[in-house]
Write a protein that holds these residues in place. Structure first.
Motif, mmCIF file in Angstrom:
data_model
loop_
_atom_site.group_PDB
_atom_site.id
_atom_site.type_symbol
_atom_site.label_atom_id
_atom_site.label_comp_id
_atom_site.label_asym_id
_atom_site.label_seq_id
_atom_site.Cartn_x
_atom_site.Cartn_y
_atom_site.Cartn_z
ATOM 1 N N ASP A 102 0.955 -1.471 -0.021
ATOM 2 C CA ASP A 102 0.168 -0.024 0.068
ATOM 3 C C ASP A 102 0.825 1.227 -0.075
ATOM 4 O O ASP A 102 0.532 2.187 -0.816
ATOM 5 C CB ASP A 102 -0.913 -0.190 1.269
ATOM 6 C CG ASP A 102 -2.075 1.169 1.340
ATOM 7 O OD1 ASP A 102 -3.068 1.251 0.817
ATOM 8 O OD2 ASP A 102 -1.491 2.302 1.669
ATOM 9 N N HIS A 103 1.768 1.307 0.721
ATOM 10 C CA HIS A 103 2.898 2.408 0.965
ATOM 11 C C HIS A 103 4.013 1.982 1.597
ATOM 12 O O HIS A 103 4.022 1.091 2.489
ATOM 13 C CB HIS A 103 2.188 3.591 1.540
ATOM 14 C CG HIS A 103 1.828 3.455 3.056
ATOM 15 N ND1 HIS A 103 0.519 2.993 3.665
ATOM 16 C CD2 HIS A 103 2.693 3.727 4.352
ATOM 17 C CE1 HIS A 103 0.569 2.908 4.702
ATOM 18 N NE2 HIS A 103 1.926 3.286 5.204
ATOM 19 N N VAL A 104 5.051 3.087 1.301
ATOM 20 C CA VAL A 104 6.483 2.978 1.887
ATOM 21 C C VAL A 104 6.479 4.198 2.729
ATOM 22 O O VAL A 104 6.263 5.189 2.250
ATOM 23 C CB VAL A 104 7.396 2.886 1.223
ATOM 24 C CG1 VAL A 104 8.771 2.979 1.668
ATOM 25 C CG2 VAL A 104 7.266 1.834 0.219
ATOM 26 N N VAL B 82 3.882 6.809 -1.788
ATOM 27 C CA VAL B 82 4.760 6.902 -0.736
ATOM 28 C C VAL B 82 4.140 7.750 0.226
ATOM 29 O O VAL B 82 3.406 8.707 0.116
ATOM 30 C CB VAL B 82 5.760 7.903 -1.540
ATOM 31 C CG1 VAL B 82 7.027 8.427 -0.464
ATOM 32 C CG2 VAL B 82 6.533 7.033 -2.528
ATOM 33 N N GLN B 83 4.457 7.425 1.482
ATOM 34 C CA GLN B 83 3.909 8.340 2.791
ATOM 35 C C GLN B 83 5.116 8.911 3.265
ATOM 36 O O GLN B 83 6.146 8.465 3.994
ATOM 37 C CB GLN B 83 3.344 7.449 3.695
ATOM 38 C CG GLN B 83 2.808 8.207 4.867
ATOM 39 C CD GLN B 83 2.175 7.142 5.936
ATOM 40 O OE1 GLN B 83 2.710 5.982 6.218
ATOM 41 N NE2 GLN B 83 1.043 7.521 6.611
ATOM 42 N N LEU B 84 5.220 10.291 3.219
ATOM 43 C CA LEU B 84 6.105 11.266 3.815
ATOM 44 C C LEU B 84 5.756 11.630 5.337
ATOM 45 O O LEU B 84 4.401 11.820 5.497
ATOM 46 C CB LEU B 84 6.320 12.354 2.969
ATOM 47 C CG LEU B 84 7.025 12.107 1.685
ATOM 48 C CD1 LEU B 84 7.189 13.260 0.772
ATOM 49 C CD2 LEU B 84 8.279 11.223 1.480
ATOM 50 N N HIS C 58 10.981 4.170 7.176
ATOM 51 C CA HIS C 58 10.654 4.059 8.442
ATOM 52 C C HIS C 58 9.607 2.804 8.554
ATOM 53 O O HIS C 58 9.820 1.911 9.571
ATOM 54 C CB HIS C 58 9.714 5.346 8.928
ATOM 55 C CG HIS C 58 9.164 5.259 10.184
ATOM 56 N ND1 HIS C 58 7.890 4.821 10.740
ATOM 57 C CD2 HIS C 58 9.743 5.208 11.485
ATOM 58 C CE1 HIS C 58 7.587 4.998 11.942
ATOM 59 N NE2 HIS C 58 8.706 5.171 12.302
ATOM 60 N N HIS C 59 8.729 2.572 7.698
ATOM 61 C CA HIS C 59 8.072 1.420 7.761
ATOM 62 C C HIS C 59 7.524 0.976 6.331
ATOM 63 O O HIS C 59 7.510 1.673 5.441
ATOM 64 C CB HIS C 59 6.781 1.462 8.736
ATOM 65 C CG HIS C 59 5.671 2.591 8.276
ATOM 66 N ND1 HIS C 59 5.965 3.796 8.560
ATOM 67 C CD2 HIS C 59 4.685 2.227 7.585
ATOM 68 C CE1 HIS C 59 4.898 4.402 8.141
ATOM 69 N NE2 HIS C 59 4.046 3.703 7.438
ATOM 70 N N ILE C 60 6.928 -0.285 6.027
ATOM 71 C CA ILE C 60 6.156 -0.777 5.072
ATOM 72 C C ILE C 60 4.626 -0.906 5.556
ATOM 73 O O ILE C 60 4.459 -1.526 6.340
ATOM 74 C CB ILE C 60 6.497 -2.176 4.551
ATOM 75 C CG1 ILE C 60 8.305 -2.053 4.336
ATOM 76 C CG2 ILE C 60 6.006 -2.281 3.220
ATOM 77 C CD1 ILE C 60 8.653 -1.385 3.049
ATOM 78 N N THR D 282 6.191 -3.111 10.468
ATOM 79 C CA THR D 282 5.034 -3.400 9.190
ATOM 80 C C THR D 282 3.632 -2.991 9.710
ATOM 81 O O THR D 282 3.232 -2.834 10.920
ATOM 82 C CB THR D 282 4.997 -5.002 9.258
ATOM 83 O OG1 THR D 282 6.375 -5.382 8.870
ATOM 84 C CG2 THR D 282 3.930 -5.439 8.154
ATOM 85 N N GLU D 283 3.052 -2.390 8.733
ATOM 86 C CA GLU D 283 1.704 -1.913 8.959
ATOM 87 C C GLU D 283 0.813 -2.498 8.187
ATOM 88 O O GLU D 283 1.043 -2.894 6.922
ATOM 89 C CB GLU D 283 1.758 -0.572 8.523
ATOM 90 C CG GLU D 283 0.115 0.300 8.810
ATOM 91 C CD GLU D 283 0.518 1.876 8.171
ATOM 92 O OE1 GLU D 283 1.573 2.323 7.947
ATOM 93 O OE2 GLU D 283 -0.633 2.441 8.086
ATOM 94 N N LEU D 284 -0.436 -2.703 8.519
ATOM 95 C CA LEU D 284 -1.598 -3.277 7.771
ATOM 96 C C LEU D 284 -2.461 -2.325 7.498
ATOM 97 O O LEU D 284 -2.823 -1.467 8.423
ATOM 98 C CB LEU D 284 -2.161 -4.532 8.662
ATOM 99 C CG LEU D 284 -1.366 -5.717 9.053
ATOM 100 C CD1 LEU D 284 -1.857 -6.702 9.920
ATOM 101 C CD2 LEU D 284 -0.477 -6.426 7.865
HETATM 102 CO CO CO Z 1 2.141 4.200 7.301
#
Ligand code: CO
Ligand code: CMX
Length: 140
Positions: free
Chosen positions: A6-8, A58-60, A82-84, A132-134
């Motif tokens: 979904d995002h980095v 991309v999540q900044l 920072h996370h996936i 890790t994020e869901l």
């Molecule tokens: Co996130």
């Protein structure tokens, strides 16, 4: 269980500067800017691509205070990944299935994420050092 990336999530000191960098360097477009007090961030989502299972971004992330998840990360490691965040169909179900495998959850139940999504984090120590994020995308 995982539908897509979904995002980095990328930690930075100055959100506006990094948005400008991603726009000029890669031609990405900001689709959402939010302040999430609960997560301690000011953030922007930049659209990368669309897949049948949903979009990817991309999540900044800029910390609201030094004493936040991203603030502490920046102090220890500096700017960077920072996370996936992985897309799932049902975050509550995914958390239950993952917890049953003995993996440590940061969030026992979903919280509010970007663009109305339901999100939950798994502890990096149990995922090979990867926070890790869901992500369950909001239904329209
Ligand atoms: Co996130
Ligand atoms: N990736 C990998 N490892 C990480 C990490 C990250 N992003 N952040 C911290 N760690 C590691 C640290 O290196 C440290 O390891 P050592 O014990 O080997 O030194 C350990 O985890 C503990 O780190 P800490 O600095 O003491 O930080 P905390 O334990 O207080 O918090 C964590 C770490 C992961 C539990 C916390 O950052 C958290 O709850 N994160 C989830 C929420 C979040 O990140 N929100 C912002 C994004 C919001 C969004 O995406 O919408």
């Amino acid at each position: 269980m995982l539908l897509r990336i979904d995002h980095v999530g990328i930690a930075c000191h100055n959100l506006e500067e990094k948005i400008e960098f991603y726009e000029t360097t890669f031609g990405l477009t900001v689709v959402s800017r939010e302040v999430n007090e609960e997560q301690g961030v000011r953030e922007a989502m930049l659209h990368v691509a669309d897949a049948p299972s949903g979009a990817s971004y991309v999540q900044l992330l800029e910390p609201l205070h030094p004493d936040t998840a991203v603030g502490k990360f920046l102090a220890k490691r500096g700017e960077g990944v920072h996370h996936i965040g992985y897309g799932v169909a049902d975050v509550t179900q995914a958390l239950q299935d993952i917890a049953a495998k003995g993996i440590k959850l940061i969030d026992e139940r979903p919280r509010h994420g970007s663009m109305g999504a339901s999100i939950a984090f798994l502890h990096p120590k149990d995922v090979g050092g990867v926070l890790t994020e869901l992500v369950e995308t909001a239904r329209h």
